[in-house]
Design an enzyme around this catalytic site. Structure first.
Site, PDB file in Angstrom:
ATOM      1  N   GLU A  58      17.554  89.990 -11.619  1.00 52.57           N
ATOM      2  CA  GLU A  58      16.959  88.750 -11.077  1.00 52.57           C
ATOM      3  C   GLU A  58      17.474  88.479  -9.663  1.00 52.57           C
ATOM      4  O   GLU A  58      16.723  88.034  -8.794  1.00 52.57           O
ATOM      5  CB  GLU A  58      17.273  87.565 -12.003  1.00 52.57           C
ATOM      6  CG  GLU A  58      16.486  87.621 -13.305  1.00 52.57           C
ATOM      7  CD  GLU A  58      16.418  86.275 -14.016  1.00 52.57           C
ATOM      8  OE1 GLU A  58      17.438  85.568 -14.071  1.00 52.57           O
ATOM      9  OE2 GLU A  58      15.323  85.932 -14.517  1.00 52.57           O
ATOM     10  N   TYR A  97      24.651  73.826 -20.613  1.00 52.69           N
ATOM     11  CA  TYR A  97      23.534  73.601 -21.536  1.00 52.69           C
ATOM     12  C   TYR A  97      24.041  73.122 -22.899  1.00 52.69           C
ATOM     13  O   TYR A  97      23.544  72.139 -23.455  1.00 52.69           O
ATOM     14  CB  TYR A  97      22.737  74.895 -21.715  1.00 52.69           C
ATOM     15  CG  TYR A  97      22.077  75.348 -20.450  1.00 52.69           C
ATOM     16  CD1 TYR A  97      20.922  74.729 -19.994  1.00 52.69           C
ATOM     17  CD2 TYR A  97      22.614  76.373 -19.680  1.00 52.69           C
ATOM     18  CE1 TYR A  97      20.320  75.126 -18.817  1.00 52.69           C
ATOM     19  CE2 TYR A  97      22.012  76.778 -18.504  1.00 52.69           C
ATOM     20  CZ  TYR A  97      20.868  76.145 -18.070  1.00 52.69           C
ATOM     21  OH  TYR A  97      20.286  76.530 -16.899  1.00 52.69           O
ATOM     22  N   VAL A 126      39.671  71.417 -17.461  1.00 48.16           N
ATOM     23  CA  VAL A 126      40.383  71.679 -18.712  1.00 48.16           C
ATOM     24  C   VAL A 126      41.367  72.816 -18.470  1.00 48.16           C
ATOM     25  O   VAL A 126      41.002  73.869 -17.939  1.00 48.16           O
ATOM     26  CB  VAL A 126      39.394  72.080 -19.834  1.00 48.16           C
ATOM     27  CG1 VAL A 126      40.129  72.414 -21.118  1.00 48.16           C
ATOM     28  CG2 VAL A 126      38.369  70.990 -20.057  1.00 48.16           C
ATOM     29  N   ALA A 174      21.170  80.850 -22.437  1.00 50.62           N
ATOM     30  CA  ALA A 174      20.929  79.401 -22.393  1.00 50.62           C
ATOM     31  C   ALA A 174      20.053  78.993 -23.576  1.00 50.62           C
ATOM     32  O   ALA A 174      20.207  77.906 -24.147  1.00 50.62           O
ATOM     33  CB  ALA A 174      20.251  79.043 -21.082  1.00 50.62           C
TER      34      ALA A 174
HETATM   35  P1  FAD Z   1      27.368  76.903 -18.850  1.00 50.50           P
HETATM   36  O1  FAD Z   1      25.962  76.539 -18.720  1.00 50.50           O
HETATM   37  O2  FAD Z   1      27.912  77.960 -17.949  1.00 50.50           O
HETATM   38  O3  FAD Z   1      28.254  75.579 -18.692  1.00 50.50           O
HETATM   39  C1  FAD Z   1      29.654  75.563 -18.754  1.00 50.50           C
HETATM   40  C2  FAD Z   1      30.134  74.261 -18.103  1.00 50.50           C
HETATM   41  O4  FAD Z   1      31.548  74.150 -18.277  1.00 50.50           O
HETATM   42  C3  FAD Z   1      29.868  74.177 -16.594  1.00 50.50           C
HETATM   43  O5  FAD Z   1      29.384  72.908 -16.257  1.00 50.50           O
HETATM   44  C4  FAD Z   1      31.257  74.417 -15.979  1.00 50.50           C
HETATM   45  O6  FAD Z   1      31.411  73.791 -14.729  1.00 50.50           O
HETATM   46  C5  FAD Z   1      32.157  73.776 -17.036  1.00 50.50           C
HETATM   47  N1  FAD Z   1      33.520  74.326 -17.043  1.00 50.50           N
HETATM   48  C6  FAD Z   1      33.888  75.622 -17.093  1.00 50.50           C
HETATM   49  N2  FAD Z   1      35.235  75.727 -17.116  1.00 50.50           N
HETATM   50  C7  FAD Z   1      35.730  74.456 -17.059  1.00 50.50           C
HETATM   51  C8  FAD Z   1      37.037  73.914 -17.085  1.00 50.50           C
HETATM   52  N3  FAD Z   1      38.121  74.687 -17.176  1.00 50.50           N
HETATM   53  N4  FAD Z   1      37.167  72.585 -17.024  1.00 50.50           N
HETATM   54  C9  FAD Z   1      36.086  71.757 -16.951  1.00 50.50           C
HETATM   55  N5  FAD Z   1      34.810  72.229 -16.952  1.00 50.50           N
HETATM   56  C10 FAD Z   1      34.636  73.555 -17.008  1.00 50.50           C
HETATM   57  N6  FAD Z   1      19.968  82.609 -20.227  1.00 50.50           N
HETATM   58  C11 FAD Z   1      18.714  82.407 -20.709  1.00 50.50           C
HETATM   59  O7  FAD Z   1      18.552  82.086 -21.892  1.00 50.50           O
HETATM   60  N7  FAD Z   1      17.620  82.543 -19.902  1.00 50.50           N
HETATM   61  C12 FAD Z   1      17.717  82.853 -18.592  1.00 50.50           C
HETATM   62  O8  FAD Z   1      16.708  82.954 -17.893  1.00 50.50           O
HETATM   63  C13 FAD Z   1      19.017  83.063 -18.043  1.00 50.50           C
HETATM   64  N8  FAD Z   1      19.163  83.332 -16.734  1.00 50.50           N
HETATM   65  C14 FAD Z   1      20.431  83.461 -16.201  1.00 50.50           C
HETATM   66  C15 FAD Z   1      20.539  83.708 -14.833  1.00 50.50           C
HETATM   67  C16 FAD Z   1      21.795  83.846 -14.260  1.00 50.50           C
HETATM   68  C17 FAD Z   1      21.902  84.093 -12.781  1.00 50.50           C
HETATM   69  C18 FAD Z   1      22.959  83.754 -15.082  1.00 50.50           C
HETATM   70  C19 FAD Z   1      24.326  83.883 -14.451  1.00 50.50           C
HETATM   71  C20 FAD Z   1      22.854  83.514 -16.441  1.00 50.50           C
HETATM   72  C21 FAD Z   1      21.583  83.360 -17.024  1.00 50.50           C
HETATM   73  N9  FAD Z   1      21.412  83.105 -18.398  1.00 50.50           N
HETATM   74  C22 FAD Z   1      20.151  82.928 -18.910  1.00 50.50           C
HETATM   75  C23 FAD Z   1      22.590  82.925 -19.281  1.00 50.50           C
HETATM   76  C24 FAD Z   1      22.886  81.413 -19.404  1.00 50.50           C
HETATM   77  O9  FAD Z   1      22.947  80.833 -18.130  1.00 50.50           O
HETATM   78  C25 FAD Z   1      24.161  81.120 -20.173  1.00 50.50           C
HETATM   79  O10 FAD Z   1      24.103  81.784 -21.424  1.00 50.50           O
HETATM   80  C26 FAD Z   1      24.303  79.612 -20.380  1.00 50.50           C
HETATM   81  O11 FAD Z   1      24.473  78.972 -19.145  1.00 50.50           O
HETATM   82  C27 FAD Z   1      25.469  79.293 -21.312  1.00 50.50           C
HETATM   83  O12 FAD Z   1      25.539  77.900 -21.469  1.00 50.50           O
HETATM   84  P2  FAD Z   1      26.937  77.190 -21.702  1.00 50.50           P
HETATM   85  O13 FAD Z   1      26.652  75.746 -21.933  1.00 50.50           O
HETATM   86  O14 FAD Z   1      27.744  77.928 -22.706  1.00 50.50           O
HETATM   87  O15 FAD Z   1      27.724  77.384 -20.325  1.00 50.50           O
HETATM   88  P1  NAD Z   2      24.609  92.116 -19.154  1.00 52.45           P
HETATM   89  O1  NAD Z   2      25.758  92.425 -20.019  1.00 52.45           O
HETATM   90  O2  NAD Z   2      23.318  91.814 -19.781  1.00 52.45           O
HETATM   91  O3  NAD Z   2      24.380  93.319 -18.113  1.00 52.45           O
HETATM   92  C1  NAD Z   2      25.439  93.869 -17.376  1.00 52.45           C
HETATM   93  C2  NAD Z   2      25.106  95.293 -16.978  1.00 52.45           C
HETATM   94  O4  NAD Z   2      26.186  95.819 -16.190  1.00 52.45           O
HETATM   95  C3  NAD Z   2      24.952  96.233 -18.183  1.00 52.45           C
HETATM   96  O5  NAD Z   2      23.710  96.877 -18.087  1.00 52.45           O
HETATM   97  C4  NAD Z   2      26.133  97.182 -18.056  1.00 52.45           C
HETATM   98  O6  NAD Z   2      25.830  98.496 -18.511  1.00 52.45           O
HETATM   99  C5  NAD Z   2      26.407  97.173 -16.561  1.00 52.45           C
HETATM  100  N1  NAD Z   2      27.782  97.555 -16.199  1.00 52.45           N
HETATM  101  C6  NAD Z   2      28.940  97.214 -16.836  1.00 52.45           C
HETATM  102  N2  NAD Z   2      30.000  97.742 -16.178  1.00 52.45           N
HETATM  103  C7  NAD Z   2      29.516  98.410 -15.113  1.00 52.45           C
HETATM  104  C8  NAD Z   2      30.124  99.147 -14.064  1.00 52.45           C
HETATM  105  N3  NAD Z   2      31.447  99.301 -13.979  1.00 52.45           N
HETATM  106  N4  NAD Z   2      29.331  99.704 -13.117  1.00 52.45           N
HETATM  107  C9  NAD Z   2      27.984  99.541 -13.171  1.00 52.45           C
HETATM  108  N5  NAD Z   2      27.351  98.863 -14.158  1.00 52.45           N
HETATM  109  C10 NAD Z   2      28.108  98.284 -15.106  1.00 52.45           C
HETATM  110  O7  NAD Z   2      25.106  90.904 -18.226  1.00 52.45           O
HETATM  111  P2  NAD Z   2      24.308  89.904 -17.262  1.00 52.45           P
HETATM  112  O8  NAD Z   2      23.140  90.559 -16.653  1.00 52.45           O
HETATM  113  O9  NAD Z   2      25.356  89.325 -16.390  1.00 52.45           O
HETATM  114  O10 NAD Z   2      23.804  88.793 -18.265  1.00 52.45           O
HETATM  115  C11 NAD Z   2      24.740  87.941 -18.949  1.00 52.45           C
HETATM  116  C12 NAD Z   2      24.014  87.203 -20.067  1.00 52.45           C
HETATM  117  O11 NAD Z   2      23.075  86.301 -19.508  1.00 52.45           O
HETATM  118  C13 NAD Z   2      23.227  88.140 -20.975  1.00 52.45           C
HETATM  119  O12 NAD Z   2      23.304  87.657 -22.273  1.00 52.45           O
HETATM  120  C14 NAD Z   2      21.813  88.022 -20.461  1.00 52.45           C
HETATM  121  O13 NAD Z   2      20.850  88.251 -21.476  1.00 52.45           O
HETATM  122  C15 NAD Z   2      21.769  86.592 -19.977  1.00 52.45           C
HETATM  123  N6  NAD Z   2      20.790  86.471 -18.875  1.00 52.45           N
HETATM  124  C16 NAD Z   2      19.497  86.276 -19.233  1.00 52.45           C
HETATM  125  C17 NAD Z   2      18.534  86.200 -18.239  1.00 52.45           C
HETATM  126  C18 NAD Z   2      17.094  85.973 -18.628  1.00 52.45           C
HETATM  127  O14 NAD Z   2      16.807  85.809 -19.807  1.00 52.45           O
HETATM  128  N7  NAD Z   2      16.163  85.923 -17.670  1.00 52.45           N
HETATM  129  C19 NAD Z   2      18.900  86.304 -16.890  1.00 52.45           C
HETATM  130  C20 NAD Z   2      20.242  86.525 -16.572  1.00 52.45           C
HETATM  131  C21 NAD Z   2      21.179  86.609 -17.592  1.00 52.45           C
END
Ligand code: FAD
Ligand code: NAD
Length: 399
Positions: free
Chosen positions: A170, A13, A81, A314
């Site tokens: 989720e 993003y 990278v 994101a």
């Molecule tokens: P990313 O989007 O992870 O992008 C990093 C990029 O760098 C990728 O394309 C990767 O391939 C590339 N990259 C990594 N390492 C290398 C390397 N060594 N060389 C070359 N390329 C590389 N946040 C929200 O705000 N709302 C949500 O609903 C939400 N839902 C989520 C659901 C899930 C399942 C997860 C896992 C996360 C969610 N998040 C959400 C958190 C959000 O996805 C991240 O905060 C966001 O993607 C961060 O953006 P970024 O650009 O820093 O990294």
């Molecule tokens: P998080 O840090 O939000 O949650 C991780 C959870 O794992 C915590 O509640 C923590 O207490 C627990 N935990 C840590 N160690 C543990 C252990 N040893 N055993 C059991 N539980 C343990 O991390 P996440 O859910 O991966 O989210 C990562 C980021 O992405 C956050 O900033 C989150 O807000 C964001 N995200 C946002 C959305 C959304 O907005 N819909 C969805 C997914 C992720």
């Protein structure tokens, strides 16, 4: 005079938006812009719980970079990278090196284990398209294996999610929604399937609105999910997890979602960091590095109101991409850079099907209205990345 070389690492993003906005901020002759990413596609990280649980085709979460970026203006390099050398102003890639005048590090995050042993060996922890594909395939395999073995082993149908943060919740929302279909498809009695969400803190979704947390837990429990709260996982072993209490849960599927740390490239490159995240200056530059911006999950920004870091999202990464592009233009044109201030609109989390919870501009949302909002947010991020064409191609139906 030579054009300044801007190198952007990562097409998530933060990186993708920086590249797209830079193209608008600067004229053709004002800078040479290069974007590096390990794949030739961007993926919607925020959607990955769906392909991982099998409720979405993984293809849908991928967006070909060439289809959303003007590669005549931004040179795209598909490579990995390895390291940044700030002294020589070089980026080391798997297949070469790149020199820069300005660098943007937007390499996202990696799983946080907090030192728990066995995670990388025995759990699924990669929140990437390839990681999601692996979990999805494994889940189907577990169902098919259960019935094909003479001995009925319960651990094949036991699914453990480590961490009840937003990712864990989720993911289990999607999986619990899909279980009835999986049971029907593989001739498995539903009562045989066990789903656990194991959380170390005294509550699921720590810090989130308690009423919404209760709604989510009740809904998930009604689908057969069992929560173990205040119950840290001590170790992941082959075939299960060991809890801090010493008890063991046998499970052939452990999905790790206990949080993230910034890309390991940050620490490897010598940036001062906390869990891989650099506490950046107000204009998103790395302290002591006037030519390096660090954004997205690699950046740490303090919420002054509560004196704690903003969670990496994101929502923030997209906003940082815009400000980073503006500030790069400002530096090149000798203007003032601006301060980044996150504008937090709220949080909405899907719970599978047409269920979700959310807090948007202070208003609580449940059920179908929250789910509608979540799909609109998902479509909005597509719109920001690729305009109306991408929404038409990959967008989610809000109903
Ligand atoms: P990313 O989007 O992870 O992008 C990093 C990029 O760098 C990728 O394309 C990767 O391939 C590339 N990259 C990594 N390492 C290398 C390397 N060594 N060389 C070359 N390329 C590389 N946040 C929200 O705000 N709302 C949500 O609903 C939400 N839902 C989520 C659901 C899930 C399942 C997860 C896992 C996360 C969610 N998040 C959400 C958190 C959000 O996805 C991240 O905060 C966001 O993607 C961060 O953006 P970024 O650009 O820093 O990294
Ligand atoms: P998080 O840090 O939000 O949650 C991780 C959870 O794992 C915590 O509640 C923590 O207490 C627990 N935990 C840590 N160690 C543990 C252990 N040893 N055993 C059991 N539980 C343990 O991390 P996440 O859910 O991966 O989210 C990562 C980021 O992405 C956050 O900033 C989150 O807000 C964001 N995200 C946002 C959305 C959304 O907005 N819909 C969805 C997914 C992720």
């Amino acid at each position: 005079m030579n054009k300044p070389r801007i190198v952007i690492l990562g097409a998530g993003y933060a990186g993708l938006i920086t590249a797209a906005k830079l193209k608008k901020e600067l004229g053709y002759n004002e800078a040479e812009i290069t974007l590096v990413n390990k794949h030739d596609y961007h993926y919607q990280t925020t959607w990955l719980h769906e392909p991982a649980a099998g409720t979405m085709d993984p293809e849908k979460a991928r967006v070909e970079i060439k289809s959303v970026l003007d590669t005549n203006r931004v040179q795209f390099i598909k490579d990995v990278v390895v390291e940044v050398n700030t002294e020589d102003k070089k980026v080391v890639l798997n297949n070469g090196e790149l020199e820069y005048d300005y660098l943007v590090v937007a390499l996202g995050s990696e799983p946080e284990t907090f030192g728990v042993p066995g995670v990388f060996e025995h759990a699924f922890s990669k929140w990437t398209v390839n990681g999601a594909r692996q979990v999805r395939t494994h889940i189907d395999y577990m169902f098919s294996k259960y019935n094909s073995e003479d001995e009925k082993r319960d651990e094949l149908l036991t699914f453990v999610v480590a961490g009840a943060g937003f990712t864990g919740i989720e993911f289990i929302g999607e999986l619990s929604e899909r279980v009835p279909d999986l049971c029907a498809k593989y001739d498995v009695p539903k009562e045989k399937v066990k789903m656990y969400v194991i959380e170390a803190a005294p509550s699921a979704l720590p810090g989130f609105d308690p009423e919404l947390v209760e709604y989510a837990m009740n809904l998930l429990e009604s689908r057969g999910v069992e929560f173990k709260i205040s119950c840290p996982i001590k170790e992941v072993v082959k075939g299960g997890v060991v809890l801090a209490t010493g008890d063991e849960i046998k499970a052939e599927t452990v999905v790790w979602a206990t949080g993230v740390r910034g890309s390991s490239i940050i620490e490897k490159s010598g940036f001062e960091a906390m869990r891989g995240r650099v506490k950046v200056e107000a204009d998103l530059r790395a302290p002591g590095h006037d030519d390096v911006f660090i954004i997205g999950d690699c950046a740490l920004i303090i919420n002054e109101e509560i004196n704690r870091p903003y969670p990496p999202t994101a929502q923030i990464a997209l906003q940082q991409g815009e400000v980073c592009a503006y500030n790069l233009k400002a530096l090149i044109k000798g203007e003032e850079t601006k301060t980044f201030k996150p504008e937090i609109k709220g949080t909405v989390a899907s719970l599978g099907g047409s269920e979700a919870i959310g807090l948007v501009f202070g208003k609580k949302l449940y059920g179908t209205s929250a789910s509608f909002m979540k799909k609109m947010i998902d479509n909005r991020s597509l719109y920001i990345i690729g305009g109306p064409g991408l929404v038409l191609k990959k967008g989610k139906s809000p109903l």
